[in-house]
Design a protein around this motif. Sequence first.
Motif, PDB file in Angstrom:
ATOM      1  N   VAL A  24     -29.489 -44.420  11.442  1.00  0.00           N
ATOM      2  CA  VAL A  24     -29.894 -43.063  11.788  1.00  0.00           C
ATOM      3  C   VAL A  24     -29.875 -42.246  10.503  1.00  0.00           C
ATOM      4  O   VAL A  24     -28.825 -42.113   9.859  1.00  0.00           O
ATOM      5  CB  VAL A  24     -28.961 -42.437  12.840  1.00  0.00           C
ATOM      6  CG1 VAL A  24     -29.392 -40.998  13.135  1.00  0.00           C
ATOM      7  CG2 VAL A  24     -28.975 -43.271  14.116  1.00  0.00           C
ATOM      8  N   VAL A  25     -31.017 -41.715  10.129  1.00  0.00           N
ATOM      9  CA  VAL A  25     -31.148 -40.920   8.904  1.00  0.00           C
ATOM     10  C   VAL A  25     -31.076 -39.452   9.290  1.00  0.00           C
ATOM     11  O   VAL A  25     -31.998 -38.922   9.919  1.00  0.00           O
ATOM     12  CB  VAL A  25     -32.475 -41.224   8.182  1.00  0.00           C
ATOM     13  CG1 VAL A  25     -32.554 -40.424   6.887  1.00  0.00           C
ATOM     14  CG2 VAL A  25     -32.596 -42.721   7.911  1.00  0.00           C
ATOM     15  N   CYS A  26     -29.982 -38.797   8.935  1.00  0.00           N
ATOM     16  CA  CYS A  26     -29.781 -37.383   9.273  1.00  0.00           C
ATOM     17  C   CYS A  26     -30.245 -36.517   8.116  1.00  0.00           C
ATOM     18  O   CYS A  26     -29.915 -36.789   6.951  1.00  0.00           O
ATOM     19  CB  CYS A  26     -28.301 -37.113   9.578  1.00  0.00           C
ATOM     20  SG  CYS A  26     -27.645 -38.109  10.930  1.00  0.00           S
ATOM     21  N   THR A  27     -30.994 -35.460   8.429  1.00  0.00           N
ATOM     22  CA  THR A  27     -31.522 -34.621   7.365  1.00  0.00           C
ATOM     23  C   THR A  27     -31.540 -33.159   7.786  1.00  0.00           C
ATOM     24  O   THR A  27     -31.632 -32.845   8.979  1.00  0.00           O
ATOM     25  CB  THR A  27     -32.941 -35.093   6.950  1.00  0.00           C
ATOM     26  OG1 THR A  27     -33.352 -34.398   5.773  1.00  0.00           O
ATOM     27  CG2 THR A  27     -33.950 -34.863   8.074  1.00  0.00           C
ATOM     28  N   GLY A  28     -31.454 -32.271   6.829  1.00  0.00           N
ATOM     29  CA  GLY A  28     -31.467 -30.832   7.077  1.00  0.00           C
ATOM     30  C   GLY A  28     -31.297 -30.088   5.765  1.00  0.00           C
ATOM     31  O   GLY A  28     -30.739 -30.636   4.806  1.00  0.00           O
ATOM     32  N   MET A  29     -31.753 -28.849   5.706  1.00  0.00           N
ATOM     33  CA  MET A  29     -31.632 -28.018   4.504  1.00  0.00           C
ATOM     34  C   MET A  29     -30.561 -26.957   4.698  1.00  0.00           C
ATOM     35  O   MET A  29     -30.337 -26.480   5.816  1.00  0.00           O
ATOM     36  CB  MET A  29     -32.963 -27.324   4.205  1.00  0.00           C
ATOM     37  CG  MET A  29     -33.979 -28.187   3.475  1.00  0.00           C
ATOM     38  SD  MET A  29     -33.486 -28.682   1.806  1.00  0.00           S
ATOM     39  CE  MET A  29     -33.490 -27.095   0.958  1.00  0.00           C
ATOM     40  N   GLY A  30     -29.938 -26.559   3.615  1.00  0.00           N
ATOM     41  CA  GLY A  30     -28.971 -25.471   3.663  1.00  0.00           C
ATOM     42  C   GLY A  30     -27.802 -25.778   4.583  1.00  0.00           C
ATOM     43  O   GLY A  30     -27.222 -26.871   4.560  1.00  0.00           O
ATOM     44  N   LYS A  31     -27.452 -24.793   5.431  1.00  0.00           N
ATOM     45  CA  LYS A  31     -26.327 -24.983   6.352  1.00  0.00           C
ATOM     46  C   LYS A  31     -26.610 -26.122   7.324  1.00  0.00           C
ATOM     47  O   LYS A  31     -25.709 -26.879   7.683  1.00  0.00           O
ATOM     48  CB  LYS A  31     -26.062 -23.689   7.131  1.00  0.00           C
ATOM     49  CG  LYS A  31     -25.771 -22.457   6.261  1.00  0.00           C
ATOM     50  CD  LYS A  31     -24.538 -22.661   5.407  1.00  0.00           C
ATOM     51  CE  LYS A  31     -24.183 -21.376   4.655  1.00  0.00           C
ATOM     52  NZ  LYS A  31     -25.244 -20.954   3.702  1.00  0.00           N
ATOM     53  N   SER A  32     -27.874 -26.260   7.744  1.00  0.00           N
ATOM     54  CA  SER A  32     -28.224 -27.373   8.631  1.00  0.00           C
ATOM     55  C   SER A  32     -27.984 -28.711   7.938  1.00  0.00           C
ATOM     56  O   SER A  32     -27.646 -29.705   8.575  1.00  0.00           O
ATOM     57  CB  SER A  32     -29.693 -27.274   9.058  1.00  0.00           C
ATOM     58  OG  SER A  32     -29.889 -26.168   9.914  1.00  0.00           O
ATOM     59  N   GLY A  33     -28.160 -28.729   6.622  1.00  0.00           N
ATOM     60  CA  GLY A  33     -27.890 -29.943   5.858  1.00  0.00           C
ATOM     61  C   GLY A  33     -26.418 -30.307   5.884  1.00  0.00           C
ATOM     62  O   GLY A  33     -26.056 -31.486   5.987  1.00  0.00           O
ATOM     63  N   HIS A  34     -25.559 -29.301   5.788  1.00  0.00           N
ATOM     64  CA  HIS A  34     -24.115 -29.558   5.859  1.00  0.00           C
ATOM     65  C   HIS A  34     -23.742 -30.133   7.233  1.00  0.00           C
ATOM     66  O   HIS A  34     -22.929 -31.053   7.330  1.00  0.00           O
ATOM     67  CB  HIS A  34     -23.334 -28.275   5.594  1.00  0.00           C
ATOM     68  CG  HIS A  34     -23.500 -27.742   4.207  1.00  0.00           C
ATOM     69  ND1 HIS A  34     -23.271 -28.496   3.080  1.00  0.00           N
ATOM     70  CD2 HIS A  34     -23.864 -26.511   3.753  1.00  0.00           C
ATOM     71  CE1 HIS A  34     -23.493 -27.766   1.997  1.00  0.00           C
ATOM     72  NE2 HIS A  34     -23.859 -26.559   2.385  1.00  0.00           N
ATOM     73  N   ILE A  35     -24.342 -29.570   8.271  1.00  0.00           N
ATOM     74  CA  ILE A  35     -24.068 -30.079   9.624  1.00  0.00           C
ATOM     75  C   ILE A  35     -24.602 -31.503   9.770  1.00  0.00           C
ATOM     76  O   ILE A  35     -23.944 -32.376  10.349  1.00  0.00           O
ATOM     77  CB  ILE A  35     -24.701 -29.157  10.686  1.00  0.00           C
ATOM     78  CG1 ILE A  35     -24.130 -27.734  10.578  1.00  0.00           C
ATOM     79  CG2 ILE A  35     -24.465 -29.720  12.077  1.00  0.00           C
ATOM     80  CD1 ILE A  35     -22.625 -27.642  10.731  1.00  0.00           C
ATOM     81  N   ALA A  36     -25.787 -31.755   9.232  1.00  0.00           N
ATOM     82  CA  ALA A  36     -26.367 -33.093   9.300  1.00  0.00           C
ATOM     83  C   ALA A  36     -25.497 -34.110   8.572  1.00  0.00           C
ATOM     84  O   ALA A  36     -25.358 -35.257   9.012  1.00  0.00           O
ATOM     85  CB  ALA A  36     -27.780 -33.084   8.716  1.00  0.00           C
ATOM     86  N   THR A  37     -24.909 -33.691   7.464  1.00  0.00           N
ATOM     87  CA  THR A  37     -24.011 -34.581   6.720  1.00  0.00           C
ATOM     88  C   THR A  37     -22.812 -34.969   7.567  1.00  0.00           C
ATOM     89  O   THR A  37     -22.395 -36.133   7.617  1.00  0.00           O
ATOM     90  CB  THR A  37     -23.532 -33.900   5.429  1.00  0.00           C
ATOM     91  OG1 THR A  37     -24.661 -33.578   4.609  1.00  0.00           O
ATOM     92  CG2 THR A  37     -22.607 -34.813   4.636  1.00  0.00           C
TER      93      THR A  37
END
Length: 338
Positions: free
Chosen positions: A60-73
């Motif tokens: 599963v490749v999780c991706t997102g930018m900014g705050k969404s990126g932190h959550i995706a991580t």
Amino acid sequence: MTAAPAARPTDAAGSDEASLIASGRQVIHIETRALEALQARIGPEFAAACRLLLGCRGRVVCTGMGKSGHIATKIAATLASTGTPAFFLHPGEASHGDLGMVKDSDVVLALSNSGETEEILTIVPALKRQGNLLVAMTGRNESRLATLSDVHLDVSVPEEACPLGLAPTASTTAALVMGDALAVALLEARGFTAEDFARSHPAGSLGRRLLLKISDIMHAGDEVPRVGSTATASEALVEMSRKRLGMTAVVDDDGHLLGVFTDGDLRRALDDDQIDLRTTPVQQLMARSPKTIGAQQLAIEAAHLMEEFKINGLVVVDDSRRVIGALNIHDLLRARVV
């Protein structure tokens, strides 16, 4: 003359204790309402996302930018540690070469509150051409990312906890909780156990408790304190001092355990004026039915035995009761089992 700098306010408006407490409680109230609204949306789309992730032959490749990126991580880390292989891909770096990390067997989980994050939308066509399935978490059902996804999870919130309505607060909490919901649902569907969890956390306390065996920490070979059946108490004392485990096994000619002589036995012998350690056979002073443990048992079992019977060491024996090792409480402490 240089004008003196203006004095800094010592009590800005709204910084009194009551206002600070009220502000904190309001944030929790708003985010609680957001989660209550989210709970009502756990339905067919959520089940579809779970089935898609369960059927993933890759990661599963999780991706997102900014705050969404932190959550995706964080979501990627939770998935990976609960039985679903996953990693985080920065969408900005993806379009500059990192997209090569994504295989056609992978499923992409994309987070964007607006659903219009350009860095994510830029890589979606390439992912689609490669055959990757896409699960999107957005706050807008009509957004481009939502409509391009194979499964869309609605993580919209009534309002942000930020009074300016700008900083992602309730929205990131909702996305984080949705990620946890996915991870736990997948964990249960896979029959993921505590032992499975320990295997991906070998350095954690759970990993040590569920994976570390006696054979991993015991003293073996020449390090095992042992004397023969004809040894005197003084010879046993010399062996104990040499091996420094606070005890020695007493064995027959074939290495079978006859008993154990410990520091406690020595102290009791020293209190008896009738006992001469130089001539008294160790068999007269040893414990004939000592607690033992097997090499393939868990180290935590040794800790339980020591605690239950108030002892500081154990002899390790095989199925024939031949002595193959020994350990004491300090070995368990060094291994951080206790």
